[in-house]
Motif scaffolding. Structure first.
Motif, PDB file in Angstrom:
ATOM      1  N   PRO A 137     102.087 -11.058 -62.131  1.00  0.00           N
ATOM      2  CA  PRO A 137     100.523 -11.849 -62.286  1.00  0.00           C
ATOM      3  C   PRO A 137     100.758 -12.117 -64.119  1.00  0.00           C
ATOM      4  CG  PRO A 137     100.113  -9.636 -61.324  1.00  0.00           C
ATOM      5  CD  PRO A 137     101.268 -10.079 -60.920  1.00  0.00           C
ATOM      6  N   GLU A 138     101.334 -12.132 -64.715  1.00  0.00           N
ATOM      7  CA  GLU A 138     101.521 -12.373 -66.252  1.00  0.00           C
ATOM      8  C   GLU A 138     102.413 -13.513 -65.854  1.00  0.00           C
ATOM      9  OE1 GLU A 138     102.475  -8.723 -65.288  1.00  0.00           O
ATOM     10  OE2 GLU A 138     100.280  -8.603 -66.119  1.00  0.00           O
ATOM     11  N   GLN A 139     103.644 -13.780 -64.795  1.00  0.00           N
ATOM     12  CA  GLN A 139     104.404 -14.859 -64.668  1.00  0.00           C
ATOM     13  C   GLN A 139     103.616 -15.768 -64.436  1.00  0.00           C
ATOM     14  OE1 GLN A 139     107.630 -11.922 -62.446  1.00  0.00           O
ATOM     15  NE2 GLN A 139     108.764 -13.134 -64.430  1.00  0.00           N
ATOM     16  N   VAL A 140     102.597 -15.482 -63.536  1.00  0.00           N
ATOM     17  CA  VAL A 140     101.731 -16.437 -62.659  1.00  0.00           C
ATOM     18  C   VAL A 140     101.647 -17.093 -63.779  1.00  0.00           C
ATOM     19  CG1 VAL A 140      99.995 -17.425 -60.946  1.00  0.00           C
ATOM     20  CG2 VAL A 140     102.108 -15.642 -60.115  1.00  0.00           C
ATOM     21  N   GLY A 141     100.762 -17.334 -64.590  1.00  0.00           N
ATOM     22  CA  GLY A 141     100.054 -17.600 -65.985  1.00  0.00           C
ATOM     23  C   GLY A 141     100.953 -18.151 -67.017  1.00  0.00           C
ATOM     24  N   GLN A 142     101.855 -16.883 -67.522  1.00  0.00           N
ATOM     25  CA  GLN A 142     102.905 -18.308 -67.944  1.00  0.00           C
ATOM     26  C   GLN A 142     103.662 -19.325 -67.090  1.00  0.00           C
ATOM     27  OE1 GLN A 142     106.201 -15.009 -68.273  1.00  0.00           O
ATOM     28  NE2 GLN A 142     105.165 -14.397 -70.314  1.00  0.00           N
TER      29      GLN A 142
ATOM     30  N   ARG B 170     101.495 -21.609 -65.350  1.00  0.00           N
ATOM     31  CA  ARG B 170     100.861 -22.062 -65.900  1.00  0.00           C
ATOM     32  C   ARG B 170     100.885 -23.138 -67.120  1.00  0.00           C
ATOM     33  NH1 ARG B 170      95.698 -23.876 -62.878  1.00  0.00           N
ATOM     34  NH2 ARG B 170      94.809 -24.876 -64.661  1.00  0.00           N
ATOM     35  N   GLU B 171     101.177 -22.051 -67.929  1.00  0.00           N
ATOM     36  CA  GLU B 171     100.623 -22.836 -69.131  1.00  0.00           C
ATOM     37  C   GLU B 171     101.909 -23.258 -69.370  1.00  0.00           C
ATOM     38  OE1 GLU B 171     100.163 -18.899 -71.920  1.00  0.00           O
ATOM     39  OE2 GLU B 171      98.978 -18.345 -71.675  1.00  0.00           O
ATOM     40  N   ILE B 172     103.266 -23.497 -68.568  1.00  0.00           N
ATOM     41  CA  ILE B 172     104.723 -23.695 -69.478  1.00  0.00           C
ATOM     42  C   ILE B 172     104.291 -25.071 -68.644  1.00  0.00           C
ATOM     43  CG2 ILE B 172     107.113 -24.550 -68.282  1.00  0.00           C
ATOM     44  CD1 ILE B 172     107.016 -21.311 -68.840  1.00  0.00           C
ATOM     45  N   SER B 173     103.820 -25.180 -67.427  1.00  0.00           N
ATOM     46  CA  SER B 173     103.542 -26.480 -66.321  1.00  0.00           C
ATOM     47  C   SER B 173     102.890 -27.073 -66.868  1.00  0.00           C
ATOM     48  CB  SER B 173     102.859 -26.303 -65.225  1.00  0.00           C
ATOM     49  OG  SER B 173     104.281 -25.618 -64.908  1.00  0.00           O
ATOM     50  N   GLU B 174     101.478 -26.983 -67.660  1.00  0.00           N
ATOM     51  CA  GLU B 174     101.015 -27.652 -68.820  1.00  0.00           C
ATOM     52  C   GLU B 174     101.071 -28.066 -69.960  1.00  0.00           C
ATOM     53  OE1 GLU B 174      97.546 -28.529 -67.428  1.00  0.00           O
ATOM     54  OE2 GLU B 174      97.217 -27.583 -65.735  1.00  0.00           O
ATOM     55  N   SER B 175     102.093 -27.417 -70.561  1.00  0.00           N
ATOM     56  CA  SER B 175     102.931 -27.981 -71.736  1.00  0.00           C
ATOM     57  C   SER B 175     103.951 -29.116 -71.619  1.00  0.00           C
ATOM     58  CB  SER B 175     103.868 -26.675 -72.093  1.00  0.00           C
ATOM     59  OG  SER B 175     102.762 -25.821 -73.151  1.00  0.00           O
TER      60      SER B 175
END
Length: 168
Positions: free
Chosen positions: A132-137, A139-144
């Motif tokens: 789950p943490e990697q999924v959030g990461q 998403r953050e990477i993609s948004e960046s």
């Protein structure tokens, strides 16, 4: 001109792994959909966008933008989907230059039949491999990345401003 900032070994390995993963992901999703539903991934995306649009229809221009597709590539796919009875295209009465594309009941049925296998494959090759943490990461990477690739926010996000998302 500024001096080139070459990738170090770690960056080079990350870049290559990222490219390979993106290419293999697209191929895996396309193979699964072709095998299980007889639809290329690109056609599935067209049907998914239409199914979630208000009134289950969009202009060809808006659909091309949502899919990041060229008008000619979309026209070719639309002709195939229309020939298979999955979509219907017509001109807007008040503006004969605007082509509206709508999903038909046959297209909805094809999408509904294809969706479970597609979601299973998305989970298998992406989400089930991540915590789950990697999924959030991710998403953050993609948004960046999107903030650099589309700094003005001109391209629709998921869910996009018009409320049209995807089934992926």
């Amino acid at each position: 001109m500024a001096e080139t900032r070459w990738l170090d070994d770690g960056e080079q390995n990350t870049w290559r792994a990222f490219l390979m993963a993106v290419n293999l992901l697209d191929g895996a999703l396309d193979r699964q959909l072709r095998h299980d539903a007889g639809l290329p991934h690109a056609y599935y995306q067209i049907l998914a966008m239409l199914s979630e649009a208000p009134g289950r229809e969009l202009t060809m221009t808006r659909l091309a933008r949502l899919l990041r597709s060229s008008p000619s590539r979309l026209s070719h796919a639309a002709a195939r989907l229309e020939g298979d009875g999955m979509i219907h295209r017509h001109k807007r009465p008040e503006d004969r230059r605007t082509v509206i594309v709508e999903i038909t009941p046959v297209g909805m049925k094809a999408l509904e039949d294809a969706a479970p296998g597609h979601v299973h494959e998305v989970r298998r090759v992406l989400f089930d491999t991540l915590s789950p943490e990697q999924v959030g990461q991710l998403r953050e990477i993609s948004e960046s990345m999107l903030s650099v690739l589309d700094p003005q926010g001109e391209e629709p996000r998921y869910p996009d401003p018009d409320g049209i998302g995807t089934r992926d």
